[in-house]
Enzyme design. Structure first.
Site, short mmCIF file in Angstrom:
data_model
loop_
_atom_site.label_atom_id
_atom_site.label_comp_id
_atom_site.label_asym_id
_atom_site.label_seq_id
_atom_site.Cartn_x
_atom_site.Cartn_y
_atom_site.Cartn_z
CD GLU A 239 41.15 -26.30 25.20
OE1 GLU A 239 41.59 -25.46 26.18
OE2 GLU A 239 41.40 -27.44 25.43
CG HIS A 313 37.52 -24.85 32.58
ND1 HIS A 313 37.11 -24.62 31.13
CD2 HIS A 313 38.03 -25.80 32.59
CE1 HIS A 313 37.69 -25.62 30.55
NE2 HIS A 313 38.54 -26.37 31.37
CG ASP A 314 41.37 -24.30 31.03
OD1 ASP A 314 41.09 -25.13 31.89
OD2 ASP A 314 40.82 -24.70 29.92
C1 GLC Z 1 41.98 -27.92 28.19
C2 GLC Z 1 40.97 -27.92 29.36
C3 GLC Z 1 41.79 -27.76 30.60
C4 GLC Z 1 42.67 -29.27 30.55
C5 GLC Z 1 43.38 -29.66 29.49
C6 GLC Z 1 43.73 -30.91 29.56
O1 GLC Z 1 42.99 -27.05 28.05
O2 GLC Z 1 40.45 -26.63 28.95
O3 GLC Z 1 41.01 -27.64 31.47
O4 GLC Z 1 43.34 -29.09 31.83
O5 GLC Z 1 42.56 -29.39 28.38
O6 GLC Z 1 42.76 -31.81 29.17
#
Ligand code: GLC
Ligand code: CA
Length: 540
Positions: A239, A313-314
């Protein structure tokens, strides 16, 4: 060709997928009970959002033990059973790897907090106060400073997310060793790989206020690869909110031995004012959006690999955000499916997307679960924003939009649970649900099923070149794929107004492949597109 290149991945947010024991929280046995459904959809892998032990300050992205399962979700035996039963159906389980930070309740942090002499002190990032305050201006993604004072030692620790998510110190070799050992523990269980949470942050240089893309980032990932992934037939996806096609090649060029692919967010970030926060929103410019998607398609080819997604999910749900979740819900859900699954890269489906689930609408902050939205709300309320504005922002971009329970049927709690769900099911579950979708041959579900199958049968989708058509058209996204003399045209009208386009140069239409309206023939010189109409055809 690697298995993940013609694979489709399905993301499960376990809290909201399926409850098996009536506590209102989705769990691993619940997932096991739905494996047949996933097999029918045809996906190859599941990216499982965190199921590890966690105080749930950020719904599991704050891990207190990487080698234990949260009791809400079940036991390690349940997890082993899931891996095995999924494998029986040719589905691999890709675990979420959250190693930019731990929970403040992780044993390492508990030890580190005991004092400057603790052997674990250096697992985290501590700094003395500057002028009686925070060490510098770094901010947390969840509002406020990224530094929190530890009263006991008088030092601050760094947290790029909540204060219950202290950042690990990747400079410390022992930290890296622990992470690799933990990864090998999971890999030895036969998982399908890892989705690596905010992995572009691990090379941070806090004193220079560098967070993403730090100087040692790729050294760490290469070291991780050598120590854990090498020689294993697994997939990895990082990510990386900061990614550009250039850095994507660093991560995913096979010769560099780092990751299989990354999630890039440029098309999502187009909805934000540049250099501000996710809450400073602007209208999406579709011409720009097409340009960004095209850039990734043409710039990341043999020397890297793309991931493809509209939501997770974000983020809000695509049908509500970019489609139309009222009159044209089904049409626009299918349109986005068609447009995504014909591109080059590995597609990801976020749970519920395959039945066209919609955003959640809230009327009050009391209904909000997500820490990011809540913190933003209170911070901005103090700065003078109106309640109405802030609720609008949460409805548009908040993370709970994606996190409501999966709508399995039209019963009281949508078949998700027998008891009160942790987040309420959406009222539209009476018509938008899996049971209904499976019974209706024209449902969004069967468009996804068909698209997934197409990728297995047609190398053009996996390997073909990509060419954008009509770049300046304000609502129609049209492109051509080409492979060994074969040509496919993909076309979608992202608007509730009909459009007419002319593609006279593209040759004659031949076989219709997928469409979201029944359509017999296509005259390429004058294509009439209905609201949210999309289709793909093979060209002569
Ligand atoms: C990533 C996840 C998110 C989380 C963040 C901190 O962006 O997808 O849901 O809050 O990291 O771990
Ligand atoms: Ca449960």
């Amino acid at each position: 060709m690697k298995w993940w290149q013609n694979a489709v991945v399905y993301q499960i947010y376990p809290r909201s997928f399926q409850d098996s024991n009536g506590d209102g929280i989705g769990d691993i046995q619940g997932i096991i009970s739905r494996l047949d459904y996933l097999q029918e959809l045809g996906i190859d892998a599941v990216w499982l959002s965190p199921v590890y032990a966690s105080p749930n300050d950020d719904n599991g992205y704050d891990i207190s033990n990487y080698q234990a399962i949260h009791p809400d979700y079940g036991t390690m035996a349940d997890m082993d059973e899931l891996i095995e039963k999924a494998r029986d159906r040719n589905i691999r389980i890709v675990m979420d790897l959250v190693v930019n930070h731990t929970s403040d309740e992780h044993q390492w942090f508990i030890e580190a907090k005991k004092g400057k002499d603790s052997p674990y002190r250096d697992y985290y990032i501590w700094r003395d106060p500057v002028a009686g305050g925070v060490p510098n201006n770094l901010t947390s993604a969840f509002s406020g400073s990224a530094w929190t004072l530890d009263e006991n030692s008088g030092q601050y620790y760094l947290h790029l997310f909540s204060s219950k998510q202290p950042d690990l110190n990747w400079e410390n070799e022992q930290v890296r060793r622990e992470v690799y050992d933990m990864m090998n523990f999971w890999l030895d269980k036969g998982i399908g790989g890892f989705r690596m949470d905010v992995i572009d942050l691990i090379g941070k240089v806090p004193d220079k206020e560098i967070t993403a893309d730090g100087p040692k980032l790729h050294d760490y990932i290469q070291e991780m690869h050598q120590e854990t992934l090498k020689g294993r037939d697994v997939m990895t996806v990082g990510e990386t909110w900061s990614a550009t096609p250039e850095t994507a090649r660093l991560y995913s060029h096979p010769d560099r031995e780092e990751l299989s692919m990354i999630f890039q967010f440029e098309h999502i970030l187009l909805e934000e004012e540049p250099d501000k926060s996710k809450w400073d929103i602007k209208d999406l410019d579709l011409v720009e959006w097409k340009k960004v998607l095209t850039k990734w398609q043409v710039e990341l080819t043999a020397d890297g690999w793309n991931s493809l997604f509209w939501n997770n999910h974000d983020t809000p749900r695509v049908v509500s955000r970019w489609g139309n979740d009222t009159t044209y819900r089904k049409e626009s859900a299918k349109l986005f499916a068609i447009l995504l699954h014909h591109m080059r890269g590995t597609p990801y489906i976020f749970q519920g997307e395959e039945i066209g689930m919609t955003n959640r609408v809230i009327q009050s902050v009391d209904e909000v679960d997500d820490i990011e939205s809540r913190n933003m709300y209170y911070e901005r309320l103090e700065k003078g924003y109106s309640e109405e504005e802030l609720l609008h922002l949460i409805n548009v971009r908040g993370r709970d939009n994606a996190r409501t329970p999966i709508q399995w049927d039209d019963s009281k709690h949508a078949g998700f649970t027998e008891e009160t769900p942790w987040l309420p099911v959406q009222p539209n579950h009476v018509e938008v649900n899996v049971k209904q979708a499976l019974e209706d041959k024209e449902s969004v579900f069967y468009t996804y099923q068909k698209l997934i199958r197409l990728r297995k049968e047609n190398p053009i989708l996996v390997r073909g070149d990509f060419k954008l058509l009509l770049p300046a058209h304000p609502t129609v996204f049209a492109y051509e794929r080409q492979f060994e003399g074969e040509r496919w045209l993909v076309c979608g009208n992202i608007s509730s107004e009909p459009q007419e386009i002319s593609l006279s140069e593209s040759g004659e239409a031949d076989v219709m492949i997928v469409s979201n309206y029944s359509r017999a023939a296509v005259d390429l010189k004058a294509i009439q597109l209905k609201p949210y109409e999309a289709f793909s055809i093979k060209l002569k």
